[in-house]
Enzyme design. Structure first.
Site, PDB file in Angstrom:
ATOM      1  N   SER A  37       3.163  -2.198  10.389  1.00 13.57           N
ATOM      2  CA  SER A  37       4.604  -2.296  10.653  1.00 13.57           C
ATOM      3  C   SER A  37       5.187  -3.666  10.297  1.00 13.57           C
ATOM      4  CB  SER A  37       4.915  -1.931  12.109  1.00 13.57           C
ATOM      5  OG  SER A  37       4.577  -0.568  12.352  1.00 13.57           O
ATOM      6  N   GLY A  75       2.752  -1.146   4.274  1.00 15.71           N
ATOM      7  CA  GLY A  75       2.815   0.272   3.952  1.00 15.71           C
ATOM      8  C   GLY A  75       4.245   0.719   3.688  1.00 15.71           C
ATOM      9  N   GLY A  76       4.854   1.312   4.701  1.00 15.11           N
ATOM     10  CA  GLY A  76       6.182   1.910   4.559  1.00 15.11           C
ATOM     11  C   GLY A  76       7.208   1.010   3.882  1.00 15.11           C
ATOM     12  N   HIS A 118      -9.558   1.224   4.413  1.00 11.30           N
ATOM     13  CA  HIS A 118      -8.304   1.404   5.154  1.00 11.30           C
ATOM     14  C   HIS A 118      -8.565   2.372   6.308  1.00 11.30           C
ATOM     15  CE1 HIS A 118      -4.298   2.692   6.250  1.00 11.30           C
ATOM     16  NE2 HIS A 118      -3.871   1.561   5.718  1.00 11.30           N
ATOM     17  N   GLU A 159      -7.081   4.813   7.433  1.00 13.32           N
ATOM     18  CA  GLU A 159      -6.888   6.239   7.138  1.00 13.32           C
ATOM     19  C   GLU A 159      -8.089   6.807   6.376  1.00 13.32           C
ATOM     20  OE1 GLU A 159      -2.971   5.698   5.441  1.00 13.32           O
ATOM     21  OE2 GLU A 159      -2.305   5.054   7.428  1.00 13.32           O
ATOM     22  N   GLU A 212      -5.682  -4.799  10.394  1.00 17.58           N
ATOM     23  CA  GLU A 212      -4.639  -3.796  10.621  1.00 17.58           C
ATOM     24  C   GLU A 212      -4.937  -3.029  11.910  1.00 17.58           C
ATOM     25  OE1 GLU A 212      -2.511  -2.608   6.737  1.00 17.58           O
ATOM     26  OE2 GLU A 212      -4.335  -1.426   6.867  1.00 17.58           O
ATOM     27  N   ASN A 241       0.878  -1.168   0.000  1.00 16.92           N
ATOM     28  CA  ASN A 241       0.000   0.000   0.000  1.00 16.92           C
ATOM     29  C   ASN A 241       0.918   1.221   0.000  1.00 16.92           C
ATOM     30  OD1 ASN A 241      -1.743   2.096   0.520  1.00 16.92           O
ATOM     31  ND2 ASN A 241      -2.220   1.469   2.632  1.00 16.92           N
ATOM     32  N   TRP A 242       1.041   1.818  -1.169  1.00 16.92           N
ATOM     33  CA  TRP A 242       1.993   2.934  -1.296  1.00 16.92           C
ATOM     34  C   TRP A 242       1.504   4.194  -0.585  1.00 16.92           C
ATOM     35  CZ3 TRP A 242       4.143   3.120  -7.034  1.00 16.92           C
ATOM     36  CH2 TRP A 242       4.860   1.942  -7.285  1.00 16.92           C
ATOM     37  N   LYS A 243       0.213   4.231  -0.235  1.00 16.63           N
ATOM     38  CA  LYS A 243      -0.381   5.450   0.345  1.00 16.63           C
ATOM     39  C   LYS A 243      -0.092   6.638  -0.591  1.00 16.63           C
ATOM     40  CE  LYS A 243      -0.136   3.318   4.834  1.00 16.63           C
ATOM     41  NZ  LYS A 243      -0.242   3.478   6.281  1.00 16.63           N
ATOM     42  N   GLY A 283       2.348   2.199  10.774  1.00 11.56           N
ATOM     43  CA  GLY A 283       3.325   3.272  10.652  1.00 11.56           C
ATOM     44  C   GLY A 283       4.027   3.597  11.963  1.00 11.56           C
TER      45      GLY A 283
HETATM   46  P1  PGA Z   1       2.717   0.254   7.676  1.00 10.57           P
HETATM   47  O1  PGA Z   1       1.241   0.520   7.033  1.00 10.57           O
HETATM   48  O2  PGA Z   1       3.212  -1.028   7.080  1.00 10.57           O
HETATM   49  O3  PGA Z   1       3.516   1.450   7.250  1.00 10.57           O
HETATM   50  O4  PGA Z   1       2.518   0.157   9.140  1.00 10.57           O
HETATM   51  C1  PGA Z   1       0.363  -0.538   6.792  1.00 10.57           C
HETATM   52  C2  PGA Z   1      -0.924  -0.004   6.207  1.00 10.57           C
HETATM   53  O5  PGA Z   1      -1.384   1.065   6.627  1.00 10.57           O
HETATM   54  O6  PGA Z   1      -1.514  -0.638   5.312  1.00 10.57           O
END
Ligand code: PGA
Length: 247
Positions: free
Chosen positions: A211, A232-233, A98, A100, A169, A13-15, A175
């Site tokens: 994470s 994500g990251g 998600h 967010e 999640e 997930n590149w966000k 994050g």
């Molecule tokens: P993260 O994000 O791996 O940076 O914790 C995961 C996500 O929000 O899908």
């Protein structure tokens, strides 16, 4: 059903990260390495880069998708992107709900289910995300929150749910560098699996997100009900992402 019957899936997930120039390098590295992976791999990129991802990954084992979709088929919904539009760019996946999106865009449990349904209607696989906040976690409400979030999604019925992917999640792990322990995640995944089994769809893949790194992926994937990861990251660094997929 045993875990072996469910393929491992690792989605990035590149966000809201990337640029044409940065993506070119990342996508080329994923494409070059895809055959070495024991997992199915995909990336969920920002809308403007779908064409770039499609072009770069076409014919490879790496699939692509988006991070959100409209619940509506078409019409006067300024700024929204329909499932049919995503299908035009050969998307396979789309994230729905998600945390967010839920937190910053007011998406309700019902909105998330509506988005998942819209995705399915266009032949996309929705990746429906659920997860509790830190407060809910500390108050022991995790399973109640997950069940509440899943209720309208499971109400779409077994035929629909069988064509989805779910992702657990915990918001406190996203994050933050603080992943859930494999055992903590497994407890929640087992509860989700029980809900799926009750519906007659125990084979649905349930990913863990929050994470995930190369260093903790193997211990998470060793859990009976964890079928992969939503990353994500660490998905922004090709080598790290591929190491997760190979874990
Ligand atoms: P993260 O994000 O791996 O940076 O914790 C995961 C996500 O929000 O899908």
């Amino acid at each position: 059903m045993t875990q072996q019957a469910r393929a491992r899936l690792v989605l990035g997930n590149w966000k809201m990260h990337g640029s044409l120039a940065e993506n070119e390098l990342l996508l080329a590295a994923l494409r070059a390495a895809d055959t070495n992976s024991s997992s199915q791999i995909g990336v969920c990129v920002p809308f403007p880069y779908l064409a770039q991802a499609a072009q770069a990954l076409q014919g490879s084992a790496v699939s692509w998708g988006a991070q959100d979709v409209s619940a509506h088929e078409k019409g006067a919904y300024t700024g929204e992107v329909s499932a049919a539009m995503l299908k035009d760019f050969a998307c396979r996946w789309v994230l729905a709900g998600h945390s967010e999106r839920r937190a910053y865009h007011g998406e309700t449990d019902q909105t998330v289910a509506d988005k998942a349904r819209a995705a399915l209607q266009s032949g996309l696989t929705p990746v429906v995300c659920v997860g509790e906040t830190l407060n809910e976690h500390e108050a022991g409400q995790t399973l109640a929150v997950i069940r509440r979030q899943l209720t309208p999604v499971l109400a779409l019925g077994a035929d629909a749910v069988a064509r989805m992917v779910l992702a657990y999640e915990p918001i406190w792990a996203i994050g933050s560098g603080r992943s859930a322990t494999p055992e903590q995640a497994q407890d929640v995944h087992a509860a989700i699996r029980a809900e799926l089994a009750a519906l007659g769809t125990p084979q649905v893949q349930v990913l863990y997100g929050g994470s995930v790194k190369a260093a903790n992926a193997a211990s998470l994937f060793a859990m009976a009900d964890i079928d992969g990861a939503l990353v994500g990251g660490a998905a922004l660094v090709a080598e790290e992402f591929l190491r997760i997929a190979a874990a």
